[in-house]
Design an enzyme around this catalytic site. Structure first.
Site, PDB file in Angstrom:
ATOM      1  N   ASP A  11       0.071 -21.652 -11.282  1.00 56.66           N
ATOM      2  CA  ASP A  11       1.074 -21.720 -10.218  1.00 56.66           C
ATOM      3  C   ASP A  11       2.480 -21.507 -10.777  1.00 56.66           C
ATOM      4  OD1 ASP A  11       1.897 -22.000  -7.600  1.00 56.66           O
ATOM      5  OD2 ASP A  11       1.953 -24.189  -7.646  1.00 56.66           O
ATOM      6  N   ARG A  15       8.430 -18.924  -8.364  1.00 57.13           N
ATOM      7  CA  ARG A  15       9.613 -19.678  -8.815  1.00 57.13           C
ATOM      8  C   ARG A  15      10.135 -19.138 -10.143  1.00 57.13           C
ATOM      9  NH1 ARG A  15       6.705 -25.213  -8.095  1.00 57.13           N
ATOM     10  NH2 ARG A  15       5.018 -23.770  -7.625  1.00 57.13           N
ATOM     11  N   HIS A  28       4.317 -12.254 -10.608  1.00 56.11           N
ATOM     12  CA  HIS A  28       2.872 -12.004 -10.677  1.00 56.11           C
ATOM     13  C   HIS A  28       2.533 -11.065 -11.838  1.00 56.11           C
ATOM     14  CE1 HIS A  28       2.534 -14.261  -7.079  1.00 56.11           C
ATOM     15  NE2 HIS A  28       3.003 -13.343  -6.267  1.00 56.11           N
ATOM     16  N   LEU A 122     -16.910 -16.309 -24.384  1.00 59.75           N
ATOM     17  CA  LEU A 122     -16.151 -16.997 -23.331  1.00 59.75           C
ATOM     18  C   LEU A 122     -16.665 -16.525 -21.978  1.00 59.75           C
ATOM     19  CD1 LEU A 122     -13.590 -18.769 -22.559  1.00 59.75           C
ATOM     20  CD2 LEU A 122     -12.341 -16.609 -22.429  1.00 59.75           C
ATOM     21  N   GLU A 197     -10.744 -34.383 -16.031  1.00 58.57           N
ATOM     22  CA  GLU A 197      -9.421 -34.901 -16.396  1.00 58.57           C
ATOM     23  C   GLU A 197      -8.353 -33.956 -15.843  1.00 58.57           C
ATOM     24  OE1 GLU A 197      -8.792 -37.759 -17.999  1.00 58.57           O
ATOM     25  OE2 GLU A 197     -10.937 -38.202 -18.143  1.00 58.57           O
TER      26      GLU A 197
HETATM   27  C1  IPE Z   1      -2.791 -22.328  -5.394  1.00 62.33           C
HETATM   28  O1  IPE Z   1      -1.426 -22.141  -5.439  1.00 62.33           O
HETATM   29  C2  IPE Z   1      -3.506 -21.025  -5.451  1.00 62.33           C
HETATM   30  C3  IPE Z   1      -3.391 -20.274  -6.705  1.00 62.33           C
HETATM   31  C4  IPE Z   1      -2.768 -20.662  -7.775  1.00 62.33           C
HETATM   32  C5  IPE Z   1      -4.056 -19.008  -6.711  1.00 62.33           C
HETATM   33  P1  IPE Z   1      -0.531 -22.064  -4.116  1.00 62.33           P
HETATM   34  O2  IPE Z   1       0.841 -21.827  -4.584  1.00 62.33           O
HETATM   35  O3  IPE Z   1      -1.110 -21.099  -3.152  1.00 62.33           O
HETATM   36  O4  IPE Z   1      -0.729 -23.528  -3.522  1.00 62.33           O
HETATM   37  P2  IPE Z   1       0.212 -24.402  -2.588  1.00 62.33           P
HETATM   38  O5  IPE Z   1       0.520 -23.580  -1.372  1.00 62.33           O
HETATM   39  O6  IPE Z   1       1.437 -24.719  -3.370  1.00 62.33           O
HETATM   40  O7  IPE Z   1      -0.607 -25.623  -2.291  1.00 62.33           O
HETATM   41  C1  IPE Z   2       0.786 -18.543  -8.259  1.00 60.15           C
HETATM   42  O1  IPE Z   2       2.148 -18.465  -8.136  1.00 60.15           O
HETATM   43  C2  IPE Z   2       0.094 -17.236  -8.002  1.00 60.15           C
HETATM   44  C3  IPE Z   2      -0.660 -17.183  -6.750  1.00 60.15           C
HETATM   45  C4  IPE Z   2      -0.780 -18.155  -5.893  1.00 60.15           C
HETATM   46  C5  IPE Z   2      -1.325 -15.955  -6.466  1.00 60.15           C
HETATM   47  P1  IPE Z   2       2.880 -18.603  -6.726  1.00 60.15           P
HETATM   48  O2  IPE Z   2       3.006 -17.243  -6.133  1.00 60.15           O
HETATM   49  O3  IPE Z   2       2.214 -19.617  -5.875  1.00 60.15           O
HETATM   50  O4  IPE Z   2       4.301 -19.119  -7.192  1.00 60.15           O
HETATM   51  P2  IPE Z   2       5.206 -20.213  -6.494  1.00 60.15           P
HETATM   52  O5  IPE Z   2       4.363 -21.433  -6.310  1.00 60.15           O
HETATM   53  O6  IPE Z   2       5.644 -19.620  -5.193  1.00 60.15           O
HETATM   54  O7  IPE Z   2       6.334 -20.430  -7.452  1.00 60.15           O
HETATM   55 MG    MG Z   3       2.465 -21.619  -5.644  1.00 58.11          MG
END
Ligand code: IPE
Ligand code: IPE
Ligand code: MG
Length: 242
Positions: A11, A15, A28, A122, A197
């Site tokens: 995640d 940001r 991404h 892996l 965990e």
């Molecule tokens: C969870 O992250 C999904 C992935 C990392 C692929 P999101 O960014 O979609 O989750 P929320 O919306 O913060 O819960």
């Molecule tokens: C995780 O990063 C990637 C996917 C969910 C595909 P985000 O795109 O959710 O990034 P934030 O949470 O908006 O920073």
């Molecule tokens: Mg996210």
């Protein structure tokens, strides 16, 4: 394979990009670089199964352009990483729904699954169009069909059978890592995480490096897993009737 199963909610791509004054998609792109690095590092750090949350069933709510970019990146990853993954003995499989994945990405993914099928170092599992609740529902439907076909009595529908139907026999994750500070599961592996965990890192996924994985694993290795029992020394205490 006797190593650890590590699952990661990758995640913070958006940001990370915003903090650099860049559009979200650049996050991404960098996120894919982190996947490359972590896949390389994992076997050396004692990981034999790595499950990465790449696209959730709820991520379809995002703008069409962002979704399109994500699947384009998936396709590119499957094509460009093929040789390296094969030479490193990585077996790639996907979990989640397949019927909504755009065709070019789906074909590249299926080809990668076929071509890496004999990898033993892996097991890389990519969670794509994934929802844990949907997976439990799917597994329940499958068992229900076996009951209807007369192969299985309702009483035989045990926790073990449901686990097998949900996981396909892959061991439960030992450690779940979520990057970028959020402390929620976002519908990831709900059944499998019963005794996993949990580790939450502040680092955004594009900044996550081998050392961050090593730090998470060191933290994990210092923990005491009890699975509802008590620690051995205390067990000895009971044995001598203290
Ligand atoms: C969870 O992250 C999904 C992935 C990392 C692929 P999101 O960014 O979609 O989750 P929320 O919306 O913060 O819960
Ligand atoms: C995780 O990063 C990637 C996917 C969910 C595909 P985000 O795109 O959710 O990034 P934030 O949470 O908006 O920073
Ligand atoms: Mg996210």
């Amino acid at each position: 394979m006797t190593g650890l199963h590590v699952a990661i909610i990758m995640d913070g791509n958006g940001r990370w990009a915003r903090s650099q004054g860049k559009p979200r998609w650049r996050g991404h792109v960098e996120g894919v670089e982190s996947v490359r690095r972590i896949v390389r590092a994992a076997p050396d750090l004692g990981v034999s199964v790595l499950t990465l949350y790449a696209f959730s069933a709820d991520n379809w709510k995002r703008p069409r352009m962002e979704v399109g970019r994500l699947f384009w990146l998936l396709k590119r990853y499957c094509v460009s990483e093929r040789n390296e993954l094969i030479s490193r003995g990585v077996r790639v499989t996907a979990i989640g729904r397949r019927d909504r994945i755009p065709t070019p990405a789906l074909h590249a993914l299926q080809q990668l699954e076929r071509e890496t099928a004999s990898g033993t170092k892996l097991h890389l599992r990519l969670a794509i169009d994934y929802s844990a609740r949907a997976e439990v529902a799917r597994a329940t439907r499958e068992l229900g069909q076996r009951v209807r076909a007369g192969e299985l009595a309702p009483e035989q529908m045990t926790e073990e059978l449901l686990t097998q139907a949900v996981t396909g026999g892959v061991p439960m994750p030992d450690l779940l890592i979520r990057t970028a500070g959020e402390r929620r599961l976002s519908d990831f592996l709900l059944w499998e995480l019963a005794y996993t965990e949990l580790y939450f890192a502040q680092t955004h996924w594009p900044d996550f490096r081998r050392d961050d994985l090593a730090t998470a694993l060191a933290d994990f290795r210092a923990r005491e897993r009890r699975f509802g029992g008590i620690v051995e020394e205390e067990e000895r205490e009971w044995a001598v009737g203290a």
